[in-house]
Motif scaffolding. Sequence first.
Motif, PDB file in Angstrom:
ATOM      1  N   SER A 115       1.219 -12.921  -0.652  1.00 44.07           N
ATOM      2  CA  SER A 115       1.518 -14.196  -0.001  1.00 44.07           C
ATOM      3  C   SER A 115       2.760 -14.106   0.874  1.00 44.07           C
ATOM      4  O   SER A 115       2.889 -14.847   1.853  1.00 44.07           O
ATOM      5  CB  SER A 115       1.700 -15.295  -1.051  1.00 44.07           C
ATOM      6  N   LEU A 116       3.655 -13.190   0.541  1.00 40.29           N
ATOM      7  CA  LEU A 116       4.861 -12.988   1.350  1.00 40.29           C
ATOM      8  C   LEU A 116       4.591 -12.142   2.584  1.00 40.29           C
ATOM      9  O   LEU A 116       5.443 -12.066   3.476  1.00 40.29           O
ATOM     10  CB  LEU A 116       5.959 -12.332   0.505  1.00 40.29           C
ATOM     11  N   GLY A 117       3.418 -11.493   2.631  1.00 40.27           N
ATOM     12  CA  GLY A 117       3.064 -10.703   3.805  1.00 40.27           C
ATOM     13  C   GLY A 117       3.009  -9.214   3.588  1.00 40.27           C
ATOM     14  O   GLY A 117       2.762  -8.456   4.538  1.00 40.27           O
ATOM     15  N   VAL A 118       3.222  -8.750   2.355  1.00 40.47           N
ATOM     16  CA  VAL A 118       3.146  -7.316   2.070  1.00 40.47           C
ATOM     17  C   VAL A 118       1.682  -6.886   2.104  1.00 40.47           C
ATOM     18  O   VAL A 118       0.829  -7.542   1.494  1.00 40.47           O
ATOM     19  CB  VAL A 118       3.761  -6.996   0.688  1.00 40.47           C
ATOM     20  N   PRO A 119       1.343  -5.791   2.796  1.00 35.67           N
ATOM     21  CA  PRO A 119      -0.054  -5.344   2.863  1.00 35.67           C
ATOM     22  C   PRO A 119      -0.625  -5.053   1.487  1.00 35.67           C
ATOM     23  O   PRO A 119       0.083  -4.649   0.565  1.00 35.67           O
ATOM     24  CB  PRO A 119       0.028  -4.066   3.714  1.00 35.67           C
ATOM     25  N   ALA A 120      -1.937  -5.243   1.362  1.00 37.36           N
ATOM     26  CA  ALA A 120      -2.597  -5.061   0.070  1.00 37.36           C
ATOM     27  C   ALA A 120      -2.818  -3.587  -0.251  1.00 37.36           C
ATOM     28  O   ALA A 120      -2.714  -3.176  -1.408  1.00 37.36           O
ATOM     29  CB  ALA A 120      -3.925  -5.812   0.048  1.00 37.36           C
ATOM     30  N   GLY A 121      -3.155  -2.772   0.725  1.00 38.04           N
ATOM     31  CA  GLY A 121      -3.445  -1.370   0.483  1.00 38.04           C
ATOM     32  C   GLY A 121      -2.187  -0.562   0.218  1.00 38.04           C
ATOM     33  O   GLY A 121      -1.130  -0.812   0.807  1.00 38.04           O
TER      34      GLY A 121
END
Length: 286
Positions: A115-121
Motif C-alpha cells: 500500500s505504501l508503493g513497494v513492489p510486490a515481486g
Amino acid sequence: MAALDHPSDRADGASGRLSRQLLVIVDPLAMRADGESVRIAKDVLCAGSTAKVCLPDGPAEFAKALAKRGARRPVVVGDDRALLRAVSLLHRDRELADAVFSMVPVGSAVSLAHSLGVPAGTVEAARSALDGSPRRLDLLVDDSDGVVLGGLRIPPIADPSAAEPQDGRPWWRTCGSLVRNLAARSPRGAESDETQAARLRIEADGTTLVDLDQPVRGVSVTPCGGDGIARVEVRRATGAAISVRAHTVTVTGADFRYRADQVRIGGPVRRRTWSVRAGAWALVLP
C-alpha cells in the motif's frame, strides 16, 4: 548475528544518487517463511551495492544491527512487522528524520508495504531499493510515542478480533476463530448494532465529531499523503458516516483497543491522541 560485506563494481557518484552502501537486515521470520526469496533479494542487493548483510536472531539483535548502521542505508528484508519495528526503533532514538529506508517484502503480512508503493515481486523490490527514489511519508505518532505508518482502526468493543495478538502463533488464531463462531451463534448475535457498538468520544483538531451518547461501529485514521493531514472516518451505529481531515485525533471512552497497520494491537486504553507528522520518514520507491 551473522554479517558479511559484499564489494560492488559500482561506486557511488557525486550526482546526488542514493548511497550504494547498504545495511541489509534480514528479519528472522522472513528466513523461515521464504528462504528462497531472501536468497534472491540478497543476491540482487549485493550485486548492485556494497552491502553488509545482517541475519539477527531476534528483536534485540535486529535493534543492535540498526543502531550500528553508521553511514549505511538500511534495507529491511521481511514483512510489515519488520518495517514497523525498524521505523519505531529510529523514531524512539530520534534518528528517523535522517534515515532513508528500503524494503523487500518477504512473508505473508506485506499488505502495508504494497500500500505504501513497494513492489510486490522480490527482484523488483530489490532493484527499487537500489535504483529508486526516496519519498517523504507522513507518520502518525500517539501520546505514548507509538508510531503508525499506514493507518489505524478502532473496532467495536464487542469485536473479538480486536483482542487477537499478532505474533504469528497459530493457536491464537484458532482461539480467535472459535470465539467469533461462538459469538455468531449466541443470542447476542441478534442484538442491534447500537448494542454491539462502542461508546467513544471522537475529536478531530479539538472538534467533537461524536460523543459518548452516539455509539459508533468503527473508526479509522489514515494519513492522506505528505501534507500532514489524516483522513478520519467514523461509522456511527445510526445515521450517516462522518469523514473529515485533521492534524490530530483524540479518542476517549471505556477501555478500547485499536489495530495499527493491520499487524499490531494497541490498548486497552481509555484515551489516546494521534498526531500527524508531515514527511517524518523516507522510503525508497520506484
